[in-house]
Design an enzyme around this catalytic site. Structure first.
Site, PDB file in Angstrom:
ATOM      1  N   ASP A  17       8.345  30.488  13.112  1.00 37.36           N
ATOM      2  CA  ASP A  17       9.540  29.684  13.327  1.00 37.36           C
ATOM      3  C   ASP A  17      10.634  30.242  12.428  1.00 37.36           C
ATOM      4  O   ASP A  17      10.346  30.773  11.351  1.00 37.36           O
ATOM      5  CB  ASP A  17       9.240  28.220  12.963  1.00 37.36           C
ATOM      6  CG  ASP A  17      10.253  27.257  13.551  1.00 37.36           C
ATOM      7  OD1 ASP A  17       9.826  26.366  14.311  1.00 37.36           O
ATOM      8  OD2 ASP A  17      11.455  27.376  13.255  1.00 37.36           O
ATOM      9  N   THR A  75      13.350  22.583  24.997  1.00 40.30           N
ATOM     10  CA  THR A  75      14.170  22.779  26.195  1.00 40.30           C
ATOM     11  C   THR A  75      14.869  21.455  26.497  1.00 40.30           C
ATOM     12  O   THR A  75      14.550  20.785  27.466  1.00 40.30           O
ATOM     13  CB  THR A  75      13.292  23.182  27.399  1.00 40.30           C
ATOM     14  OG1 THR A  75      12.208  22.243  27.505  1.00 40.30           O
ATOM     15  CG2 THR A  75      12.716  24.565  27.239  1.00 40.30           C
ATOM     16  N   PRO A  76      15.807  21.055  25.622  1.00 38.06           N
ATOM     17  CA  PRO A  76      16.414  19.740  25.778  1.00 38.06           C
ATOM     18  C   PRO A  76      17.312  19.656  27.011  1.00 38.06           C
ATOM     19  O   PRO A  76      17.637  20.685  27.612  1.00 38.06           O
ATOM     20  CB  PRO A  76      17.260  19.604  24.506  1.00 38.06           C
ATOM     21  CG  PRO A  76      17.557  21.002  24.082  1.00 38.06           C
ATOM     22  CD  PRO A  76      16.394  21.828  24.523  1.00 38.06           C
ATOM     23  N   GLU A 144       1.607  21.997  28.954  1.00 35.51           N
ATOM     24  CA  GLU A 144       0.775  21.167  28.084  1.00 35.51           C
ATOM     25  C   GLU A 144       0.814  19.717  28.574  1.00 35.51           C
ATOM     26  O   GLU A 144       1.875  19.183  28.838  1.00 35.51           O
ATOM     27  CB  GLU A 144       1.320  21.260  26.651  1.00 35.51           C
ATOM     28  CG  GLU A 144       0.458  20.579  25.634  1.00 35.51           C
ATOM     29  CD  GLU A 144      -0.998  20.969  25.800  1.00 35.51           C
ATOM     30  OE1 GLU A 144      -1.339  22.135  25.603  1.00 35.51           O
ATOM     31  OE2 GLU A 144      -1.810  20.082  26.147  1.00 35.51           O
ATOM     32  N   LYS A 203       3.852  20.503  36.141  1.00 30.89           N
ATOM     33  CA  LYS A 203       4.106  19.789  34.884  1.00 30.89           C
ATOM     34  C   LYS A 203       5.193  18.725  35.096  1.00 30.89           C
ATOM     35  O   LYS A 203       5.044  17.573  34.674  1.00 30.89           O
ATOM     36  CB  LYS A 203       4.530  20.807  33.816  1.00 30.89           C
ATOM     37  CG  LYS A 203       5.081  20.207  32.557  1.00 30.89           C
ATOM     38  CD  LYS A 203       4.059  19.416  31.762  1.00 30.89           C
ATOM     39  CE  LYS A 203       4.749  18.687  30.642  1.00 30.89           C
ATOM     40  NZ  LYS A 203       3.882  18.123  29.662  1.00 30.89           N
ATOM     41  N   ALA A 206       3.703  15.914  37.279  1.00 30.28           N
ATOM     42  CA  ALA A 206       2.749  15.038  36.582  1.00 30.28           C
ATOM     43  C   ALA A 206       3.511  13.990  35.772  1.00 30.28           C
ATOM     44  O   ALA A 206       3.203  12.789  35.832  1.00 30.28           O
ATOM     45  CB  ALA A 206       1.847  15.863  35.663  1.00 30.28           C
ATOM     46  N   SER A 252       6.411  -2.941  30.232  1.00 29.86           N
ATOM     47  CA  SER A 252       6.945  -2.787  28.884  1.00 29.86           C
ATOM     48  C   SER A 252       8.457  -2.892  28.898  1.00 29.86           C
ATOM     49  O   SER A 252       9.074  -3.051  29.949  1.00 29.86           O
ATOM     50  CB  SER A 252       6.532  -1.421  28.316  1.00 29.86           C
ATOM     51  OG  SER A 252       7.194  -0.395  29.014  1.00 29.86           O
ATOM     52  N   VAL A 253       9.016  -2.741  27.708  1.00 37.34           N
ATOM     53  CA  VAL A 253      10.467  -2.741  27.560  1.00 37.34           C
ATOM     54  C   VAL A 253      11.069  -1.440  28.122  1.00 37.34           C
ATOM     55  O   VAL A 253      12.279  -1.283  28.186  1.00 37.34           O
ATOM     56  CB  VAL A 253      10.814  -2.959  26.068  1.00 37.34           C
ATOM     57  CG1 VAL A 253      10.122  -1.929  25.189  1.00 37.34           C
ATOM     58  CG2 VAL A 253      12.291  -2.943  25.788  1.00 37.34           C
ATOM     59  N   GLY A 254      10.222  -0.546  28.576  1.00 36.33           N
ATOM     60  CA  GLY A 254      10.698   0.714  29.158  1.00 36.33           C
ATOM     61  C   GLY A 254      10.036   1.886  28.484  1.00 36.33           C
ATOM     62  O   GLY A 254       9.700   1.819  27.314  1.00 36.33           O
ATOM     63  N   CYS A 259       9.563  13.480  26.915  1.00 34.14           N
ATOM     64  CA  CYS A 259       9.253  14.190  28.174  1.00 34.14           C
ATOM     65  C   CYS A 259       9.692  13.497  29.451  1.00 34.14           C
ATOM     66  O   CYS A 259      10.317  14.114  30.309  1.00 34.14           O
ATOM     67  CB  CYS A 259       7.757  14.426  28.260  1.00 34.14           C
ATOM     68  SG  CYS A 259       7.177  15.551  27.000  1.00 34.14           S
TER      69      CYS A 259
HETATM   70  C1  UDX Z   1       3.665  12.073  28.179  1.00 29.35           C
HETATM   71  C2  UDX Z   1       2.509  12.416  29.115  1.00 29.35           C
HETATM   72  O1  UDX Z   1       1.549  11.347  29.099  1.00 29.35           O
HETATM   73  C3  UDX Z   1       1.859  13.723  28.695  1.00 29.35           C
HETATM   74  O2  UDX Z   1       0.853  14.086  29.632  1.00 29.35           O
HETATM   75  C4  UDX Z   1       2.913  14.801  28.639  1.00 29.35           C
HETATM   76  O3  UDX Z   1       2.344  16.002  28.177  1.00 29.35           O
HETATM   77  C5  UDX Z   1       4.063  14.390  27.729  1.00 29.35           C
HETATM   78  O4  UDX Z   1       4.600  13.135  28.140  1.00 29.35           O
HETATM   79  P1  UDX Z   1       3.887  11.001  25.743  1.00 29.35           P
HETATM   80  O5  UDX Z   1       5.353  11.025  25.994  1.00 29.35           O
HETATM   81  O6  UDX Z   1       3.364  11.508  24.454  1.00 29.35           O
HETATM   82  O7  UDX Z   1       3.130  11.838  26.882  1.00 29.35           O
HETATM   83  O8  UDX Z   1       3.398   9.492  25.841  1.00 29.35           O
HETATM   84  P2  UDX Z   1       2.796   8.502  26.954  1.00 29.35           P
HETATM   85  O9  UDX Z   1       1.551   7.930  26.423  1.00 29.35           O
HETATM   86  O10 UDX Z   1       2.721   9.122  28.291  1.00 29.35           O
HETATM   87  O11 UDX Z   1       3.879   7.320  26.950  1.00 29.35           O
HETATM   88  C6  UDX Z   1       5.215   7.524  27.378  1.00 29.35           C
HETATM   89  C7  UDX Z   1       5.986   6.211  27.321  1.00 29.35           C
HETATM   90  O12 UDX Z   1       5.554   5.316  28.343  1.00 29.35           O
HETATM   91  C8  UDX Z   1       5.834   5.439  26.010  1.00 29.35           C
HETATM   92  O13 UDX Z   1       7.078   4.894  25.624  1.00 29.35           O
HETATM   93  C9  UDX Z   1       4.837   4.352  26.368  1.00 29.35           C
HETATM   94  O14 UDX Z   1       4.947   3.236  25.537  1.00 29.35           O
HETATM   95  C10 UDX Z   1       5.250   4.051  27.795  1.00 29.35           C
HETATM   96  N1  UDX Z   1       4.184   3.439  28.613  1.00 29.35           N
HETATM   97  C11 UDX Z   1       3.015   4.112  28.855  1.00 29.35           C
HETATM   98  C12 UDX Z   1       4.384   2.184  29.177  1.00 29.35           C
HETATM   99  O15 UDX Z   1       5.440   1.564  28.990  1.00 29.35           O
HETATM  100  N2  UDX Z   1       3.398   1.650  29.966  1.00 29.35           N
HETATM  101  C13 UDX Z   1       2.229   2.301  30.224  1.00 29.35           C
HETATM  102  O16 UDX Z   1       1.392   1.745  30.960  1.00 29.35           O
HETATM  103  C14 UDX Z   1       2.031   3.572  29.650  1.00 29.35           C
END
Ligand code: UDX
Length: 446
Positions: A17, A75-76, A144, A203, A206, A252-254, A259
């Site tokens: 880095d 990659t924002p 990933e 990716k 998904a 949830s609240v969102g 990602c």
């Molecule tokens: C996600 C993908 O799961 C992962 O495969 C990818 O590589 C990167 O993005 P991550 O962002 O780390 O991973 O978290 P994740 O567990 O997917 O949760 C994302 C958001 O969704 C969180 O804010 C979580 O609280 C919310 N969430 C998740 C919900 O509100 N309800 C759910 O049922 C699941």
């Protein structure tokens, strides 16, 4: 890379880095001080570092020595020019490709690890193959799928690994080389190989599918609040259908995180650039629904506090985008706070892993108001009890386990009455809290 080093002691892994402070932190004698908080990671680093895992700022040397290079830069979403607010900013990818092209003296396999818009490999190839140095490069896509908070177990035991590459003999040979790395600990049948473009697109798809499930259940949560249906019961009822499955159905609240929003915006942008607007609109709705859910949560708090929160103290329990991480990128808490600050609320935050500087930084980044105003209206506390002292209401923004086990009677005694709780994660036992005297509002329950 730490997990690859752990599972393949015969492979030398060097992480480079430009940021010296960051590399120094990765080299900190005490592995508890590494810059990423992730359960189990410091143990993995402690095991492999100095054996076959190295952290360095000598980028050129590492490029020269490597047979395989993983590009893992950010990659924002673009914040300027064409595609602003939608497309991915590939500046760092391009700089990496140019540096690799300049420095390399031997053939290499280049692996795109960063999440990228489909057909990015084309640009990377273009840069690498026109160096005139006679060096051959094979480009692979290896997205990933780990989730934060469970990164180490996800890497040790992934549902699948995806590797895309050219379907030429040389491309297939490169794919096999990377398959050979993962096969050290992952059964072959879980290592999927595809062409480059399918891998890049998979990716994005998904993440779009996962986020879509959350927006879908969140849309139903609003309907549940208008009817006598309970979204938790609806989620259980539909989730037992094996075709639907129980995961990612938690209202949830969102959603937040680095990602979901970024990748969907990317998908939408790509669709628009090909003129397929119906497809773009379809996926964009997932983001629109998520923004609506965050705003709705904030406005419900205002409505419930007699249509004004001006000068009122609202305690936020949680700021991270999910539990077991200190990551706050795109966290719903930021947007809910911003909305309430517009209404002149006083916000008192406690998060077990997020510090004041980060919280104020997140709000200042939105540039909705002056940094001094944010500092004046937001106070950050070292424990939940102090944050809730004298508050009019509590909002749960992150599903940290410790919130469930608090002495809620003690919190109730210290609050203004009527004491209100808005559970944005449906993690608290509402009946128990009501027995204490709290007024509780959960997501998707009337
Ligand atoms: C996600 C993908 O799961 C992962 O495969 C990818 O590589 C990167 O993005 P991550 O962002 O780390 O991973 O978290 P994740 O567990 O997917 O949760 C994302 C958001 O969704 C969180 O804010 C979580 O609280 C919310 N969430 C998740 C919900 O509100 N309800 C759910 O049922 C699941």
């Amino acid at each position: 890379m730490a997990v690859i080093a752990k599972m393949c002691p015969h492979v030398k892994v060097t992480v480079v880095d430009l940021n010296e402070a960051r590399i120094n932190a990765w080299n900190d004698e005490n592995t508890e001080n590494i810059p990423v908080y992730e359960p189990g990671l410091s143990e993995v680093v402690a095991e492999a570092r100095g054996r076959n895992l190295f952290f360095s700022t000598n980028v050129d040397q590492a490029i020269e020595e490597a047979e395989m290079i993983f590009i893992s830069v950010n990659t924002p979403t673009k914040t300027y020019g064409a595609g602003k607010g939608m497309g991915a900013d590939l500046k760092w990818i391009e700089l990496c490709a140019r540096q690799i092209a300049r420095v390399s003296k031997s053939d290499k396999i280049i692996v795109e690890k960063s999440t990228l818009p489909v057909r990015t490999a084309e640009a990377v190839k273009d840069i690498l193959q026109n160096t005139g140095s006679g060096v051959n490069f094979q480009i692979l896509s290896n997205p990933e799928f780990l989730a934060e908070g469970t990164a180490v177990p996800d890497l040790l035991n992934p549902d699948r690994v995806l590797i895309g590459g050219d379907q030429t003999p040389e491309g297939k040979e490169a794919i096999e080389a990377l398959v050979g790395i993962y096969a050290n600990w992952i059964p072959r049948e879980r290592i999927l190989t595809t062409n480059l473009w399918s891998s890049e697109l998979s990716k994005l798809v998904a993440n779009a599918y996962l986020a879509q499930r959350i927006s879908s259940i969140n849309s139903i949560s609003e309907l549940c609040e208008k009817t006598e249906a309970d979204v938790n019961e609806v989620a259980r009822a539909i989730g037992t259908d094996s075709r639907i499955g129980p995961k990612f159905l938690k209202a949830s609240v969102g959603f937040g995180g680095s990602c979901f929003q970024k990748d969907i915006l990317n998908l939408v942008y790509i669709c628009r650039s090909f003129g397929i607007n119906e497809v773009a609109d379809y996926w964009e709705q997932v983001i629109i629904m998520n923004d609506h859910q965050k705003k709705r949560f904030a406005l419900n708090i205002v409505k419930d506090l007699y249509n004004t929160v001006s000068g009122k103290k609202i305690a936020f329990l949680g700021w991270a985008f999910k539990k077991d991480t200190n990551d706050t990128r795109e966290s719903a808490a930021i947007y809910v706070a911003d909305e309430l600050l517009n209404e002149e609320a006083m916000i008192r935050v406690y998060d077990p892993k997020v510090k004041e500087q980060q919280i104020l930084g997140d709000l200042n980044y939105l540039a909705t108001r002056k940094p001094e105003e944010n500092s004046e209206h937001v106070a950050v506390f070292e424990d939940a009890y102090s944050a809730c002292e004298n508050a009019h209401a509590i909002a749960i923004l992150t599903e940290w386990d410790e919130f469930k086990d608090y002495d809620w009677q003690r919190i109730y005694d210290g609050m203004l009455k009527p004491a209100k709780i808005f559970d944005g994660r449906n993690i608290l036992d509402a009946e128990k809290l009501r027995a204490i005297g709290f007024k509780v509002k959960s997501i998707g329950v009337k």
